[in-house]
Design a protein around this motif. Structure first.
Motif, PDB file in Angstrom:
ATOM      1  N   THR A  53       0.828  -1.200   0.000  1.00  0.00           N
ATOM      2  CA  THR A  53       0.000   0.000   0.000  1.00  0.00           C
ATOM      3  C   THR A  53       0.865   1.253   0.000  1.00  0.00           C
ATOM      4  OG1 THR A  53      -1.823  -1.120   1.128  1.00  0.00           O
ATOM      5  CG2 THR A  53      -1.769   1.288   1.264  1.00  0.00           C
ATOM      6  N   ARG A  54       1.958   1.223   0.740  1.00  0.00           N
ATOM      7  CA  ARG A  54       2.859   2.378   0.756  1.00  0.00           C
ATOM      8  C   ARG A  54       3.466   2.607  -0.632  1.00  0.00           C
ATOM      9  NH1 ARG A  54       4.390  -0.147   5.664  1.00  0.00           N
ATOM     10  NH2 ARG A  54       6.367  -0.907   4.801  1.00  0.00           N
ATOM     11  N   ASP A  55       3.862   1.522  -1.301  1.00  0.00           N
ATOM     12  CA  ASP A  55       4.428   1.653  -2.649  1.00  0.00           C
ATOM     13  C   ASP A  55       3.395   2.206  -3.625  1.00  0.00           C
ATOM     14  OD1 ASP A  55       6.994   0.686  -2.046  1.00  0.00           O
ATOM     15  OD2 ASP A  55       6.382  -1.403  -2.346  1.00  0.00           O
ATOM     16  N   ASP A 156       9.393  -1.213  -0.791  1.00  0.00           N
ATOM     17  CA  ASP A 156       8.814  -1.663   0.479  1.00  0.00           C
ATOM     18  C   ASP A 156       8.214  -3.059   0.347  1.00  0.00           C
ATOM     19  OD1 ASP A 156       9.585   0.737   1.518  1.00  0.00           O
ATOM     20  OD2 ASP A 156       7.568   1.551   1.773  1.00  0.00           O
ATOM     21  N   SER A 157       7.502  -3.289  -0.755  1.00  0.00           N
ATOM     22  CA  SER A 157       6.906  -4.607  -0.985  1.00  0.00           C
ATOM     23  C   SER A 157       7.982  -5.677  -1.074  1.00  0.00           C
ATOM     24  CB  SER A 157       6.091  -4.605  -2.284  1.00  0.00           C
ATOM     25  OG  SER A 157       5.113  -3.593  -2.284  1.00  0.00           O
ATOM     26  N   ASN A 158       9.010  -5.411  -1.870  1.00  0.00           N
ATOM     27  CA  ASN A 158      10.069  -6.403  -2.070  1.00  0.00           C
ATOM     28  C   ASN A 158      10.819  -6.701  -0.776  1.00  0.00           C
ATOM     29  OD1 ASN A 158       9.513  -6.669  -4.804  1.00  0.00           O
ATOM     30  ND2 ASN A 158      10.980  -5.085  -5.404  1.00  0.00           N
ATOM     31  N   ALA A 159      11.050  -5.661   0.017  1.00  0.00           N
ATOM     32  CA  ALA A 159      11.786  -5.849   1.271  1.00  0.00           C
ATOM     33  C   ALA A 159      11.024  -6.788   2.209  1.00  0.00           C
ATOM     34  CB  ALA A 159      12.029  -4.502   1.943  1.00  0.00           C
ATOM     35  N   VAL A 160       9.715  -6.597   2.327  1.00  0.00           N
ATOM     36  CA  VAL A 160       8.923  -7.458   3.207  1.00  0.00           C
ATOM     37  C   VAL A 160       8.825  -8.867   2.623  1.00  0.00           C
ATOM     38  CG1 VAL A 160       6.631  -7.837   4.194  1.00  0.00           C
ATOM     39  CG2 VAL A 160       7.629  -5.544   4.210  1.00  0.00           C
ATOM     40  N   ILE A 161       8.618  -8.970   1.320  1.00  0.00           N
ATOM     41  CA  ILE A 161       8.520 -10.293   0.693  1.00  0.00           C
ATOM     42  C   ILE A 161       9.794 -11.092   0.910  1.00  0.00           C
ATOM     43  CG2 ILE A 161       8.431 -11.498  -1.530  1.00  0.00           C
ATOM     44  CD1 ILE A 161       6.468  -9.300  -2.454  1.00  0.00           C
ATOM     45  N   VAL A 162      10.939 -10.468   0.678  1.00  0.00           N
ATOM     46  CA  VAL A 162      12.210 -11.176   0.858  1.00  0.00           C
ATOM     47  C   VAL A 162      12.391 -11.599   2.315  1.00  0.00           C
ATOM     48  CG1 VAL A 162      14.728 -10.936   0.789  1.00  0.00           C
ATOM     49  CG2 VAL A 162      13.346 -10.157  -1.133  1.00  0.00           C
ATOM     50  N   GLN A 163      11.996 -10.749   3.248  1.00  0.00           N
ATOM     51  CA  GLN A 163      12.112 -11.120   4.657  1.00  0.00           C
ATOM     52  C   GLN A 163      11.210 -12.307   4.991  1.00  0.00           C
ATOM     53  OE1 GLN A 163      14.448  -9.691   6.796  1.00  0.00           O
ATOM     54  NE2 GLN A 163      13.888 -11.604   7.852  1.00  0.00           N
TER      55      GLN A 163
END
Length: 422
Positions: A53-55, A156-163
């Motif tokens: 949502t932020r992205d 932001d999406s990618n960072a959370v997905i990778v985590q």
């Protein structure tokens, strides 16, 4: 060396260690890990959509087009689909260890050429955060460590997905550093990844022409070119015009923003008078803007269809929109010459009931895929039965066309003797 370069090289070094541990793992271990990734994505969908949502809000504030925002957006339903795609990868055969060829040589040596992982694969891509998961899953299944460099628009999406993926791997027998996000938001991090020769085995860019060409131009790491598609549909003199109408329309409008959509329609002059009014009306009804030559404009005279005069630039434009360049050609050789001049060697199609014409066309078109009486939209790993793809290669070395799991491997020779000396 800048701080960014040091950070990128550090993750690449960890990826090398992970790749060494990942390569010998059994299919069972890898498949169990893939199912764990899929389950974690669904379980933590709220975290992913919150970051997404932020992205999306940032993209809207920057005036990003609706089509690009749609590509960027993740919903719980889309995340479930992404997880299902990961499970589908787990169901695919494991190419690692497959014997490509071999036998016993006259001197008694046993020679086997077997598939092995490429090692560390860097993926530089734009927009769509689903690529983060797709790339990680395909690399893991094929025994490769992945370094993921998405666009800043999906950071932001990618960072959370990778985590989420790394947390899931921590509970399996697969090394956590088999999946890593390349640090940094700026172009300097992409540049550092492109210069990490010796640490990264291959780079795969996924995106528009400018991204692909920048990686090809600036990278010291070997690159597999993917994606750029200036695809043609040629309607031959012996075409079934009903089939031609369906194929030409589908190839353009079924999904116009992807690399296997048609950008140019070539029509043989012998069927132009009968075919052009039909196809122009159909295309106009779908909202397509036709960029046509003089003969195409003449065919539209007296109809509500407006034809924009085609320029030389139109024949070399990958529109990725509801635009189509249309030209009348005197014969199949002129069509082939046009394709040779303007094609990006992705996909070309011929519509014809002539076996001679189809064979002539197939033998002379130098593209990754050639369609006979079928839409260009079928050039896709899933449609080809590969289950998944990491991209569509338009180059000729190692991999060409939709890249499934086998294309993410190399080979090595294993030679077994009994005290043999030369």
């Amino acid at each position: 060396m800048t701080d960014t370069e040091r950070e990128v090289r550090a993750v690449a070094e960890r990826a090398q260690d992970a790749a060494a541990d990942l390569a010998p793992l059994s299919r069972g271990v890898k498949d169990t890990a893939l199912h764990a990734l899929a389950d974690a994505l669904v379980k933590r969908a709220d975290e992913i959509t919150e970051a997404n949502t932020r992205d999306v809000e940032r993209a809207r504030s920057e005036g990003t087009s609706p089509s690009m925002i749609d590509r960027l957006t993740l919903t719980p339903a889309r995340i479930e689909q992404i997880a299902d795609a990961v499970r589908a990868v787990a169901d695919l055969p494991d190419p690692v260890g497959e014997s490509v060829r071999g036998g016993v040589l006259p001197n008694g040596l046993d020679l086997r050429q077997i598939r092995v992982p490429l090692g560390v694969i860097g993926i530089i891509y734009e927009g769509r955060p689903n690529v983060t998961v797709d790339a990680a899953a395909l690399c893991l299944k094929s025994g490769n460590a992945s370094l993921l460099r998405g666009s800043s628009s999906a950071y932001d999406s990618n960072a959370v997905i990778v985590q989420v993926l790394r947390d899931a791997l921590a509970e399996t027998g697969v090394p956590v550093d088999a999946v890593q996000m390349v640090p940094g938001r700026g172009r300097d991090s992409s540049a550092a990844l492109m210069r990490a020769r010796g640490l990264v085995d291959v780079l795969i860019p996924r995106g528009g022409s400018s991204l692909i060409q920048a990686v090809v131009r600036d990278s010291t790491v070997p690159v597999i070119e993917t994606g750029e598609g200036l695809c043609h549909v040629y309607v031959d003199a012996d075409a079934d015009l009903d089939k031609a109408l369906a194929i030409a329309t589908n190839a353009k409008v079924q999904r116009c923003s992807v690399c296997n959509s048609a950008e140019t329609l070539l029509v043989h002059q012998d069927v132009a008078d009968a075919f052009l009014p039909r196809v122009l009306e159909e295309l106009a009804g779908e909202g397509v803007t036709v960029h046509g030559d003089e003969k195409v404009a003449a065919a539209a005279a007296g109809t509500p269809v407006e034809v924009v005069p085609a320029t030389d630039e139109d024949w070399s434009t990958e529109y990725l929109s509801l635009d189509l360049a249309v030209r009348v050609v005197p014969d199949i050789d002129t069509a082939l010459a046009h394709i040779r001049k303007h094609s990006t060697q992705h996909t070309e199609a011929i519509v014809t009931d002539s076996l001679k014409a189809s064979r002539y066309f197939v033998a002379r078109v130098d593209s990754a895929a050639v369609m006979v009486n079928a839409s260009t939209r079928f050039t896709d790993g899933g449609e080809f039965g590969f289950g998944a793809e990491i991209g569509i290669s338009t180059q000729k070395l190692h991999a060409r066309g939709p890249m499934g799991l086998p294309e993410l491997t190399s080979t090595k020779y294993v030679v077994t003797g009994d005290g043999h000396v030369r």
